[in-house]
Scaffold this active site. Structure first.
Site, PDB file in Angstrom:
ATOM      1  N   CYS A 196       0.882  -1.166   0.000  1.00  0.00           N
ATOM      2  CA  CYS A 196       0.000   0.000   0.000  1.00  0.00           C
ATOM      3  C   CYS A 196       0.919   1.215   0.000  1.00  0.00           C
ATOM      4  O   CYS A 196       2.103   1.071  -0.318  1.00  0.00           O
ATOM      5  CB  CYS A 196      -0.978  -0.025   1.175  1.00  0.00           C
ATOM      6  SG  CYS A 196      -0.232   0.066   2.803  1.00  0.00           S
ATOM      7  N   GLY A 197       0.415   2.381   0.331  1.00  0.00           N
ATOM      8  CA  GLY A 197       1.274   3.560   0.247  1.00  0.00           C
ATOM      9  C   GLY A 197       2.494   3.463   1.140  1.00  0.00           C
ATOM     10  O   GLY A 197       3.626   3.675   0.725  1.00  0.00           O
TER      11      GLY A 197
ATOM     12  N   GLY B  33       2.807   0.629   3.345  1.00  0.00           N
ATOM     13  CA  GLY B  33       2.964  -0.776   3.719  1.00  0.00           C
ATOM     14  C   GLY B  33       2.385  -1.079   5.088  1.00  0.00           C
ATOM     15  O   GLY B  33       2.235  -2.248   5.453  1.00  0.00           O
TER      16      GLY B  33
ATOM     17  N   GLY C 181      -0.750  -0.267   6.407  1.00  0.00           N
ATOM     18  CA  GLY C 181      -2.108  -0.811   6.341  1.00  0.00           C
ATOM     19  C   GLY C 181      -2.116  -2.232   5.828  1.00  0.00           C
ATOM     20  O   GLY C 181      -2.831  -3.099   6.361  1.00  0.00           O
TER      21      GLY C 181
END
Ligand code: RB5
Length: 150
Positions: free
Chosen positions: A66-67, A69, A71
């Protein structure tokens, strides 16, 4: 190796690069999405199916992005049997498998560049769990947490 990969919008570009790299290196890739860049999408919608596939043995290991990592790693670890970690360095990509039996590597599409990410993924995929008694003992203790409510 059969490798699953998933991302939200925050890692979409990195995911596309890694899919190409993985296939070029001879891996079979199962792409759990996102399949197009959509700024409003949510990482659990892609990371949970990936994590479930890892637990079910439908893929050997997983790559979750994800942006940041963060989440992706929080989410993946909610699935019983998943040992996911957010990795930024070569040492942890290797030792995370050897000692901790990490089965999903998490990375941030906004925090690591493609060359570093590819090194981390290759290191993760080539490492093997040591089967050492002390690590099995620790993993048993970790696994017992999954049966508890709190
Ligand atoms: C999405 O903007 C971002 O919050 C997400 O990709 C991830 O970084 C969360 O941890």
């Amino acid at each position: 190796m059969r490798v699953g990969i998933a991302t939200d919008h925050g890692g979409f570009g990195l995911k596309e690069e890694l899919v190409t790299q993985l296939r070029g290196a001879g891996h079979e890739v199962v792409d759990f999405g996102a399949h197009r860049l959509s700024e409003g999408d949510d990482y659990p919608d892609y990371v949970v199916p990936l994590a479930q596939a890892v637990v079910a043995g439908k893929v050997d290991r997983g790559v979750a992005i994800c942006g940041s990592g963060v989440g992706a790693s929080v989410c993946a670890n909610k699935i019983q049997g998943i040992r996911a970690a957010l990795i930024h360095d070569h040492f942890s990509a290797k030792q995370g498998v050897e000692d901790d039996h990490m089965n999903i590597i998490c990375m941030g599409g906004r925090t690591v560049g493609p060359a570093v990410a590819w090194d981390l993924v290759q290191t993760f995929l080539t490492a093997e769990f040591s089967q050492a008694e002390r690590h099995l003992r620790r993993l048993d203790k970790v696994a017992s947490l999954e049966a508890r409510k709190t």
